[in-house]
Design an enzyme around this catalytic site. Structure first.
Site, PDB file in Angstrom:
ATOM      1  N   LYS A  74      26.236  40.761  39.522  1.00 39.05           N
ATOM      2  CA  LYS A  74      27.784  41.096  38.950  1.00 39.05           C
ATOM      3  C   LYS A  74      28.919  40.164  39.765  1.00 39.05           C
ATOM      4  O   LYS A  74      28.668  40.282  41.071  1.00 39.05           O
ATOM      5  CB  LYS A  74      27.806  42.637  39.525  1.00 39.05           C
ATOM      6  N   GLU A 125      30.318  53.263  29.761  1.00 42.54           N
ATOM      7  CA  GLU A 125      29.848  52.060  29.169  1.00 42.54           C
ATOM      8  C   GLU A 125      29.340  52.409  27.827  1.00 42.54           C
ATOM      9  O   GLU A 125      28.606  51.679  27.078  1.00 42.54           O
ATOM     10  CB  GLU A 125      28.543  51.929  30.037  1.00 42.54           C
TER      11      GLU A 125
END
Length: 456
Positions: free
Chosen positions: A339, A207
């Site tokens: 999500k 990330e």
């Protein structure tokens, strides 16, 4: 011209880790076009909707998604052609019924989600509206406070750090753009701090955060706070800390195994571990502090820290309304991570957010560790006024794409863009504070409603 679906086409592309994923194009009779790419997670909840992969080791080490692509181009395309793209609920319901399973294992959540999102984008194009405004058309919008993952560990990095994400939260500012500037300055300063302290910053995690080997998990927080100060900001005023330990990843046989510290902790000891940090550091949010199976522990964690810090369920709830309902009933956590690919459709995502808002839980819109250049979650965070977003660090174009989209949206909205700052983090207080809660009703399609609660 008609908003009926004319063509649906899927292809296999690569995500930010070089793994195959699904991208879908939808064309309407009017000529309007929508495209969406589906992300993928590394540390995944056991109850997530199923991401369909081929498993053929001779192709992309078993990770190809040709079957999911085929399902879109045949079964799903046949089922949704001719349907009205403006009726998102009908589109998603049709695919869910066509799949026929509880976790979308037959067609694949990656196939279904790609069509769901691409259809919504095509509908927005048909109406000539920005995507966020198609999802919710109101005068004022909340810009999300970013949680920026600047030190990566766990399943997101090849280092000795047990916990997965150490994030900075630039909440002490008046605008999103100011907060983003602060985040970039702290991120670059952190590199200098880590190098000065003798740590390697040669690579970054999935990330975009630095991934050094550290003597302890707490050392990550200390390094971040040092960087905040050296960048000219004050911890607890301008910048706060958020954590995602992803505890399911180091939960073994009823114990939390912190290998970097040679510790094996019971649930109660793990809770005390966090409690000490909350007292010592300006922590505003802890995500997946305990394992997804440890519901009894989550109850204890919420009782001890739920009035001091945001407790986010990611693997715990997997964006699933039915699982979230059980958590609300049991008084577990006070926030849910959102999500899209955990549940697999836009409609079900909205249902989870509505349920959370009505129960007083906050919603954190989130990326996955395997991302693409798609910026849908930026629009989703603004549209639903969630007030919070997780989309990685200040490097890797797949992460920066979302931040840049938020900058564009804020610029377009002008004075109608509201940055909530620390007020985005809603949890009960020991003090008697009068709270004004605004309910924003989001009309999606003809019937969908999302209720988002925002503390003012």
């Amino acid at each position: 011209m008609s908003s009926q679906i004319k063509q649906v086409f899927a292809r296999q592309i690569l995500d930010s880790r070089g793994n195959p994923t699904v991208e879908v194009d939808v064309v309407l009779e009017s000529g309007a076009f929508g495209r969406a790419a589906v992300p993928s997670g590394a540390s995944t909840g056991i109850r997530e909707a199923l991401e369909l992969r081929d498993g053929n080791k001779a192709l992309f080490i078993g990770k190809s998604v040709y079957k999911a692509v085929e399902n879109v181009n045949t079964k799903i395309a046949q089922a949704v052609k001719g349907l009205d793209a403006l009726d998102q609920r009908l589109i998603d319901k049709t695919m869910i019924e066509l799949d026929g399973s509880e976790n979308k294992k037959n067609l694949g959540a990656n196939a279904i989600l790609g069509v769901s999102l691409a259809t919504a984008r095509a509908a927005a194009s048909h109406l000539r509206k920005p995507f966020y405004r198609y999802l919710m058309d109101v005068k004022e919008y909340l810009m999300p406070v970013p949680m920026m993952n600047v030190i990566n560990g766990g399943s997101h990095a090849d280092n000795n750090v047990d916990m997965q994400e150490f994030m900075i939260v630039p909440a002490g500012f008046d605008t999103f753009s100011e907060a983003l500037r602060c985040g970039t300055e702290v991120f670059h300063t952190l590199k200098k701090v880590l190098i000065a302290d003798g740590y390697s910053v040669a690579g970054v995690g999935d990330e975009g955060g630095y991934a050094p080997d550290l003597p302890s998990n707490e050392a990550a927080i200390e390094a971040i706070l040092k960087a905040v100060k050296e960048a000219g900001y004050e911890p607890g005023k301008h910048v706060f800390i958020a954590l995602d330990p992803a505890s399911s990843e180091f939960y073994k046989d009823g114990k939390y195994e912190l290998k970097s510290e040679n510790k094996s902790l019971t649930t109660e000891e793990m809770i005390d571990y966090y409690a000490a940090w909350v007292e010592k550091y300006p922590i505003v949010s802890i995500e997946d502090g305990l394992a997804e199976e440890d519901w009894a522990g989550w109850k204890l964690l919420t009782e001890k820290l739920g009035n001091k810090v945001q407790l986010v369920g990611d693997d715990l709830f997997v964006t699933n309304p039915s699982i979230l309902a059980k958590g609300i009933e049991k008084g577990i956590a006070n926030s849910i991570l959102i999500k899209l690919n955990q549940i697999g459709t836009l409609t079900e995502t909205f249902e989870a957010m509505a349920m959370a808002g009505q129960a007083g839980y906050t919603c954190v819109v989130s990326h996955r560790s395997g991302e693409t250049s798609d910026t849908i979650i930026a629009d989703l965070a603004v549209a639903t006024c969630s007030g919070q977003i997780k989309t990685g660090s200040l490097s890797r174009s797949d992460r920066i794409a979302k931040y840049n989209q938020l900058l564009r949206i804020e610029e377009e909205l002008g004075e109608n863009a509201i940055y909530p700052g620390i007020k985005a983090f809603v949890f009960n207080s020991d003090e008697e504070v009068e709270e004004v809660v605004q309910e924003i009703i989001v009309e999606d399609s003809e019937a969908e409603k999302v209720v988002v609660q925002v503390e003012e």
